[in-house]
Design an enzyme around this catalytic site. Structure first.
Site, PDB file in Angstrom:
ATOM      1  N   GLU A 299      33.317  37.381  44.529  1.00  0.00           N
ATOM      2  CA  GLU A 299      32.565  36.575  45.494  1.00  0.00           C
ATOM      3  C   GLU A 299      32.271  35.207  44.895  1.00  0.00           C
ATOM      4  O   GLU A 299      32.307  35.043  43.668  1.00  0.00           O
ATOM      5  CB  GLU A 299      31.258  37.287  45.851  1.00  0.00           C
TER       6      GLU A 299
ATOM      7  N   GLU B  65      45.743  47.739  37.757  1.00  0.00           N
ATOM      8  CA  GLU B  65      45.782  46.289  37.990  1.00  0.00           C
ATOM      9  C   GLU B  65      45.872  45.539  36.658  1.00  0.00           C
ATOM     10  O   GLU B  65      46.703  44.650  36.491  1.00  0.00           O
ATOM     11  CB  GLU B  65      44.519  45.843  38.751  1.00  0.00           C
TER      12      GLU B  65
ATOM     13  N   LEU C  35      60.611  22.695  23.501  1.00  0.00           N
ATOM     14  CA  LEU C  35      61.450  21.900  24.398  1.00  0.00           C
ATOM     15  C   LEU C  35      60.991  20.435  24.462  1.00  0.00           C
ATOM     16  O   LEU C  35      61.735  19.590  24.955  1.00  0.00           O
ATOM     17  CB  LEU C  35      61.456  22.494  25.816  1.00  0.00           C
TER      18      LEU C  35
END
Lengths: 262, 377
Positions: free
Chosen positions: B127, B237, B333
């Protein structure tokens, strides 16, 4: 209609192949194995024909004991049962003569095989099997509408079966050729015949209950002594670095005198 | 064999990997940029049986276990963690949760629709004022005749914008209770999609209840006993979220190694430099450790077997691994890693969510310590 399909276990075509230090074999240790992609197309075609005409799809693999995994994957795609002939690496002629024995026992109306395996690219077993059986053959079966067509989306088989005949479109140099074969017959599949389905989860769960018959190669009484001997494997030569040219005149000159292409 | 205990697990991984290569990877960048859930792709996953992964076969699912759920999230996240999060909210937070908590009549009404992907599901717990402090939630449900009336709101709800049905926790006489809320229940609405840093191939919004009327038969289980299914479902989960971090780490490591072989600096491939070797080797070691922990723990998580401390440990360990390996990949990278043309920046943005969503790392630290303090004499 009973259809036999062959599935070969090959090294993963996305991984680099390594040659043994003596140059006599390929290193298979630590390699990932997958079903020969042309064979997956063969399984897909058989399943579509089964949906259209009923009957049974039997998957055969001749090779390493772990090739049961590739059979199991074809069963998860939807094939009914498997036959696993456990053997060491064989040449295409031995494979064809073993398949002939299985065909004589199973009596299918159609045998569908990949046109070749991506490991040795021999492209012989289907033709040899047709020769030994005295059956008609159509190699490199393709789909005239292409893989983006509505027919492909509707999972329509490329091979058409009617009136005891199979109509097969095959790729030849510069075009497509349509053949009609009297059944029973041998069909080998090319790349553009279909998109093979994934093994769905319900298919995977059903596959574990489907039977795979294991048969030792010795039980066939076929002489499997290789007729072809692998003499040497070698890596393709490494590409050489290019050269920089100063201007167009030098480029044209090099194309004439060094590359000799103009 | 640790990671694929049975033939079915092996075939499942192969199937998901093929699906990812052919259909998930080609759309990943596009949907990240569109900030949208690829609903047709989720329905493709339904055709393959992936939406009812953990639902028993007699109810139209595949009847597979938590190891299988880990395999699916691991493989999907090597390509598209954002899509995987939308899948997780549907298949784990709604379907798995609903199946193990609902009654026969409710299964009859919803199961086929959500396993087929006709309806998209989600779950509402967090919430605006209550995240980690979940038991303090303020959404209330009051029974009135044959209905319950809900008031309050939920936020950061994945699949909120697309969802047709939600499993929502609310307080009934001050005790947490689970309900099913359909999109067309009077007084229910969702906010505009909430924009976020990563995981953009899934969407999220608020769920808003303004005298929202839901039929009493949409109560899940027993009034006041919602905490039980909530805590049970949090385990799978957290385990599958940890598997997503593992998928991110695996992919980033591969990209990092490939780049280090091709990129030349000072006349040599950069993997020959000790600084780059540290990024690669540490990434490998921590990714392998996460892999072992997650798959080992997955074997003991199921509807009848609980392992809260294990699933919390998986996510506490794996989420920073995903984030760190993505960071190391970006550093390896360099400029290319920072640019959208290469996938690393997307995985980097996605990886952070796993330290927050489905439990912050701080909540895992709290749970693990609480469990250990109870367990150790």
């Amino acid at each position: 209609m009973k259809i036999l399909v062959t599935v070969k276990r090959v090294t993963d075509y996305e991984r680099k192949v390594k040659i043994s230090p003596d140059g006599l074999s390929l290193v298979t240790e630590g390699m990932n194995f997958v079903p020969n992609p042309f064979d997956e197309i063969a399984v897909e075609e058989a399943l579509r024909l089964q949906k259209a005409h009923g009957g049974e799809v039997v998957v055969i693999s001749i090779g390493h004991k772990d090739a049961s995994k590739e059979i199991r994957q074809a069963l998860a795609m939807g094939a009914d049962r498997g036959i696993h002939v456990i053997a060491e690496e064989l040449d295409p002629d031995a494979v064809a003569r073993l398949l002939m024995k299985i065909v004589e026992e199973e009596k299918p109306e159609l045998v569908i095989m990949g046109k070749q395996a991506t490991d040795d690219d021999a492209n012989q077993a289907g033709q040899l099997l047709a020769g030994y059986l005295g059956w008609p053959q159509a190699t490199f079966a393709s789909k005239v509408e292409g893989l983006d067509s509505e027919a492909e989306k509707a999972q329509t088989p490329g091979v058409v079966i009617a009136g005891g005949e199979a109509t097969v479109i095959r790729e030849i140099d510069g075009g497509l050729e349509t053949l009609k074969l009297k059944l029973p017959a041998i069909v080998t599949t090319d790349l553009r015949l279909n998109h093979p389905r994934f093994a769905s989860l319900p298919g995977i769960m059903k596959a574990k209950k489907k039977p795979i018959k294991e048969v030792p190669v010795a039980s066939f009484g076929v002489d499997i002594t290789p007729k072809v001997r692998n003499v040497k494997y070698a890596e393709p030569p490494a590409r050489k670095a290019g050269v920089k040219v100063a201007d167009v005149a030098e480029l044209v000159n090099k194309l004439k005198t060094e590359a000799k292409v103009i | 064999m640790l990671f694929e205990p049975t033939e079915e697990h092996r075939l499942l991984r192969q199937m998901v990997a093929d699906f990812v290569k052919r259909e998930v990877e080609p759309q990943a960048e596009e949907y990240d940029q569109k900030q949208a859930l690829n609903v047709p792709l989720l329905r493709r996953a339904a055709e393959l049986g992936l939406l009812g992964l953990t639902v028993p076969a007699e109810h139209g699912g595949a009847g597979m276990d938590a190891v299988a759920a880990v395999i699916v999230h691991h493989e999907l996240s090597k390509s598209d963690p954002g899509f995987c999060l939308g899948y997780l909210a549907h298949a784990m937070l709604f379907v798995n949760n609903f199946y193990f908590a609902s009654n026969q009549e409710q299964k009859g009404r919803y199961l086929e629709k959500v396993i087929s992907g006709e309806w998209i599901g989600g779950m509402g717990m967090t919430e605006p004022g209550h995240g980690t402090d979940v038991l303090g939630m303020k959404t209330v449900a009051v029974k009135k005749g044959d209905n319950y009336v809900l008031n309050g709101s939920k936020t950061y709800i994945t699949n909120g914008p697309e969802g047709h049905v939600f499993l929502v926790y609310a307080k009934c006489n001050d005790a947490i209770t689970a309900f099913i809320v359909d999109r067309d229940c009077p007084g229910f609405s969702t906010s505009k999609p909430i924009k976020k840093m990563g995981m953009r191939a899934s969407t999220m919004s608020e769920l808003i209840f303004e005298d929202c009327v839901i039929p009493a038969q949409n109560l899940i289980g027993v009034e006041g006993k919602g905490v039980h299914h909530m805590m049970r479902n949090l385990e799978i989960e957290r385990l599958t979220l940890a598997a997503m971090s593992l998928g991110i780490a695996d992919r980033c490591l591969t990209e990092m190694v490939r780049w280090s072989k091709e990129r030349i600096a000072f006349g040599q491939a950069i993997h020959t430099f000790g600084q780059i070797q540290r990024y690669i080797a540490e990434s490998y070691a921590m990714t392998e450790a996460a892999r072992c922990l997650i798959y080992q723990t997955a074997k003991s998580v199921g509807p009848e077997s609980r392992n809260r401390i294990g699933s919390d440990a998986c996510k506490l360990f794996a989420a920073p691994v995903g984030k760190t390996v993505a960071d190391y990949a970006m550093q390896t990278l360099g400029g290319a890693g920072y640019c959208v043309e290469y996938p690393i920046e997307r995985f980097y943005r996605d990886a952070k969510l796993l330290e927050i969503g489905g439990g912050t790392v701080e909540s895992h630290q709290k749970n693990i310590t609480k469990d250990l303090v109870r367990m150790v004499d």
